[in-house]
Design a protein around this motif. Structure first.
Motif, short mmCIF file in Angstrom:
data_model
loop_
_atom_site.label_atom_id
_atom_site.label_comp_id
_atom_site.label_asym_id
_atom_site.label_seq_id
_atom_site.Cartn_x
_atom_site.Cartn_y
_atom_site.Cartn_z
N PHE A 134 0.84 -1.21 0.00
CA PHE A 134 0.00 0.00 0.00
C PHE A 134 0.87 1.26 0.00
N LEU A 135 1.84 1.31 0.90
CA LEU A 135 2.70 2.49 1.01
C LEU A 135 3.50 2.72 -0.27
N ASN A 136 4.02 1.64 -0.84
CA ASN A 136 4.81 1.80 -2.07
C ASN A 136 3.96 2.25 -3.24
N LYS A 137 2.70 1.81 -3.29
CA LYS A 137 1.79 2.32 -4.32
C LYS A 137 1.61 3.83 -4.19
N ALA A 138 1.67 4.32 -2.95
CA ALA A 138 1.48 5.75 -2.70
C ALA A 138 2.76 6.55 -2.93
N GLY A 139 3.88 5.85 -3.18
CA GLY A 139 5.12 6.56 -3.45
C GLY A 139 6.21 6.36 -2.43
N ALA A 140 5.96 5.53 -1.40
CA ALA A 140 6.99 5.24 -0.41
C ALA A 140 8.06 4.34 -1.03
N LYS A 141 9.17 4.23 -0.32
CA LYS A 141 10.28 3.38 -0.78
C LYS A 141 10.67 2.45 0.36
N VAL A 142 9.96 1.33 0.41
CA VAL A 142 10.16 0.34 1.48
C VAL A 142 10.46 -1.00 0.81
N PHE A 143 11.57 -1.62 1.20
CA PHE A 143 12.02 -2.84 0.52
C PHE A 143 12.35 -3.91 1.56
N ARG A 144 11.83 -5.11 1.34
CA ARG A 144 12.11 -6.22 2.26
C ARG A 144 13.15 -7.16 1.66
N ASP A 145 14.06 -7.60 2.51
CA ASP A 145 15.00 -8.67 2.18
C ASP A 145 14.99 -9.63 3.36
N ASP A 146 14.12 -10.63 3.27
CA ASP A 146 13.91 -11.57 4.36
C ASP A 146 13.49 -10.79 5.61
N SER A 147 14.23 -10.90 6.71
CA SER A 147 13.81 -10.22 7.94
C SER A 147 14.37 -8.81 8.05
#
Length: 429
Positions: free
Chosen positions: A202-215
Motif C-alpha cells: 500500500f505504502l509503495n503504491k502511494a510513493g513510499a520506498k520500502v524494501f524487504r530482504d527476508d527479515s
C-alpha cells in the motif's frame, strides 16, 4: 464434436454450506493508520459488515480530521487536511493498533498523542514500541492516560528490533517512511507476517520506498506531502479462514470457505492433514472442508511460533478442536505464553483441558446436559471464538459475557454459527 467429462460430486449440495472470509483485520487496521500519512485520497477495499475494531479505527481517524466515505465495498479516506495529532480519546483504549498512530502522526505532523492502548487482555507491554520510536528520533512521554511522541532528533540508520513482533515492525516502518530522503534506514529482525507486506505494498503504491530482504527492511524516506493517491485491496484473513476450517472439523460439518488466502494457510491445512481430514482446494481462494472425515484418535502436538510458524491467534481455536478428539493433545505457546485465559471457560462447558504456564494439555470433553445454560465469559477475541466452537460441538447452551470481544474479529459469527450447527441471540447494549 464436443466432449464432456462427468464425475460424481460425492456430496449432497444441500449438506454444503458456504462461509465467506473477510479482508484481513490485521491488514485493514494498519492500512487505515497508514492512510493518515497519505497527503491525498486512499481507497481501501473493505467488507460492508465491518468488525468492531474496524469501526473503531474509522472513528479514530475521523476524529483526527480524515474524511471517510463508505461506497459499497470500499472505503475512501481523504487525509489531505489532517492537522490534529491528539488521539487521546476513549476509542484508542479499545484497540492495540492505536499505538501505530504514534509513528504515523509523528512522521507526518511531527508530534502525536495517543491514549494508552487496549484490545485483548493478553499481558502485552508496549515497551518495544517505545524503544523503536526513540531509536528513530522521537522523544516519548508516558503518563497514566496517554503516550506523547515528538520528533526531536535524526533517526538511527540501522536498528535491530528487540523482538520480531508485527506491531513493532509496523511502528518502525511508519516512523521512517517520511523524513530525510538522503538516508537509507535498515530495520533488522522484523516480523515476516504477510499483513506487513500488504501494508508495505500500500505504502509503495502511494510513493513510499520500502524494501524487504527476508527479515531486513530498508526504508528510504520521502518528504512530507510526497505520498499520493492510492487504491488497494487488502489480503483476506488467514486467521478467520483457518478458524472456520477448524470449526468445520470440530462440529463435523461440510463447509465451503470462499475468499481464502490459501497460500497463507499452510499451518492450518497441515493440521487438517494430520487429522486425515478430507479437504479440497478448489482454487487459489476456495477450500471445501469435510469435517466428518477426520481420524479422531490422532493426537495433535503444536508449538506456536512467529510467521511462518503456527500462529498464536489460532492456539485457542485449535484447543477447542482438540477437545473433540479421542486423544491427548498438547499445545505450547512461545509467542503469547499468557494466552490461557480461555482454558477455565472451556472447562465450564465440558472440556478436559489444563494449562501449566504456556503449555496446554487437552484430553477431550465430557457431554453436558443441555437443560442447563452455562455462564461463560470471552476473555479475548480468539478465546471467545474457541468457546463458541466447543459449545456447538458439545451441544451446550451458553450465555457469553463480553460477546463484543468476538465481534472484534468475526463480524459474521452470528450467521456462521448457524452454519456450524448453533444459534446465537445477541443482546445489544
Amino acid at each position: 464434436m464436443s466432449n464432456a467429462t462427468v464425475r460424481p460430486l460425492g456430496y449432497d449440495l444441500e449438506l454444503i454450506s458456504t462461509i465467506y472470509i473477510s479482508h484481513s483485520k490485521n491488514s485493514v487496521l494498519p492500512l487505515l493508520v497508514a492512510s493518515l500519512m497519505v497527503n491525498d485520497i486512499s481507497i481501501i477495499a473493505i467488507d460492508g459488515d465491518h468488525i468492531d475494531d474496524v469501526r473503531t479505527m474509522i472513528d479514530i481517524i475521523q476524529h483526527l480530521g480524515a474524511h471517510c466515505i463508505q461506497e459499497k465495498n470500499r472505503l475512501i479516506v481523504d487525509a489531505r487536511d489532517l492537522q490534529n495529532f491528539d488521539a487521546n480519546i476513549p476509542e484508542c483504549s479499545s484497540t492495540r493498533y492505536s499505538l501505530l498512530l504514534l509513528g504515523a502522526l509523528s512522521a507526518r505532523l511531527g508530534k502525536s498523542k495517543v491514549a494508552l492502548p487496549g484490545g485483548c487482555d493478553l499481558n502485552r507491554p508496549f515497551d518495544f514500541h517505545i524503544t523503536c520510536l526513540e531509536a528513530f528520533g522521537n522523544e516519548i512521554t508516558v503518563d497514566n492516560r496517554s503516550i506523547t511522541c515528538i520528533q526531536k532528533h535524526s533517526p538511527k540508520t540501522e536498528f535491530s528490533l528487540p523482538y520480531p513482533s508485527v506491531g513493532t515492525t509496523l511502528q518502525a516502518i511508519f516512523s521512517t517512511v517520511i523524513g530525510d530522503s538522503r538516508l537509507a534506514i535498515i530495520i533488522r529482525n522484523t516480523a515476516l507476517e504477510p499483513e506487513i507486506d500488504d501494508v508495505i505494498a500500500f505504502l509503495n503504491k502511494a510513493g513510499a520506498k520500502v524494501f524487504r530482504d527476508d527479515s531486513n527492511i530498508t526504508v528510504i524516506p520521502v518528504g512530507r506531502g510526497s505520498l499520493s493517491a492510492v487504491s488497494h485491496e487488502p489480503i483476506h484473513d488467514r486467521i478467520e479462514a483457518s478458524s472456520y476450517a477448524f470449526a468445520a472439523v470440530a462440529t463435523r460439518k461440510v463447509v465451503l470457505l470462499k475468499n481464502c488466502p490459501v497460500k497463507l494457510m499452510t499451518q492450518a491445512l497441515t493440521i487438517l492433514e494430520q487429522l486425515k481430514c478430507i479437504f479440497y482446494i478448489q482454487s487459489e481462494h476456495d477450500i471445501l472442508v469435510d469435517g466428518r472425515s477426520i481420524e479422531e484418535s490422532d493426537p495433535i502436538s503444536v508449538v506456536t511460533q512467529p510467521y511462518p510458524g503456527f500462529p498464536t491467534d489460532l492456539q485457542p481455536i485449535l484447543a477447542a478442536l482438540c477437545c473433540t478428539l479421542k486423544a491427548v493433545s498438547h499445545i505450547r505457546d512461545e509467542v503469547m505464553p499468557h494466552r490461557t485465559g480461555y482454558v477455565k471457560e472451556l472447562e465450564k462447558i465440558g472440556a478436559l483441558i489444563s494449562s501449566d504456564g504456556n503449555k496446554i494439555t487437552i484430553m477431550g470433553f465430557e457431554s453436558l446436559s443441555n437443560a442447563v445454560t452455562v455462564n461463560v465469559s470471552a476473555p479475548d477475541l480468539r478465546g471467545g471464538m474457541a468457546i463458541i466452537i466447543l459449545a456447538i460441538s458439545n451441544g451446550c447452551d451458553i450465555r457469553i459475557e463480553s460477546f463484543n470481544q468476538i465481534l472484534r474479529g468475526y463480524s459474521r459469527i452470528i450467521s456462521n454459527a448457524h452454519i456450524l450447527g448453533g444459534a446465537i441471540s445477541h443482546e445489544h447494549p
